[in-house]
Design an enzyme around this catalytic site. Sequence first.
Site: not given
Ligand code: DX5
Ligand code: ZN
Length: 210
Positions: A6, A29, A31, A33, A62, A64, A133, A140
Amino acid sequence: MIIAPSILSADFGNLEKSIEPVKDAEWLHVDVMDGHFVPNITIGPVVVKGLRGITEQVLDTHLMITDPLKYTKAYVDAGSDRITFHFEAVSDAIKTAEEIKKLGVKVGVSIKPKTDVKVLLKVLEYVDQVLVMSVEPGFGGQDFMPEAVEKIKELVTLRKVIDNNYLIEVDGGINKETAALCKEAGVDVLVAGSYIFKDKNPAARMNDLR
Ligand code: DX5
Ligand code: ZN
């Protein structure tokens, strides 16, 4: 096992250099947001376009965000290969999955930790992947929520009776130990952010996960 580092935990001051050590990962990946569905703001299509210019890895995006269909085309045009939306964000998950597929990409549906797998029953035959999730989405570096393991097992069981071979992906708090629990439960894709990128040697962390 597919590993999807990610990039949320990568160095955005030098993204190209930061993702170099994970160039053997099948997927990256991404993310997204919006400061509304989750209390954080991250990556717009312009960043995906930049990434597309420096890597051929699958960009696993992803979303969100509150209104996924409003922005999906912008991400696809920028270079996203797979688009995952949140079940909680939409009123009609089947329609959302179908609209995303029409844009020529693979589609995924995701559930937050408090959402039951059973809500997905009707949509499972329309998606290419299901993202479980294992932390509250938004940031993260949080701890893995063990409830995710049961959800992965449920999705493995459902896949046997539903005529669709979706991938099962887990996201949040993945490290060597939690990855092993998810593998045992039957997961296909591991997303890991801080475990890989917050280490001096991201390539070694990738190998640990493998
Ligand atoms: C959180 C994200 C994750 C995040 C995971 O909302 O969807 O993809 O980057 O990070 P780690 O691996 O540090 O939990
Ligand atoms: Zn994610």
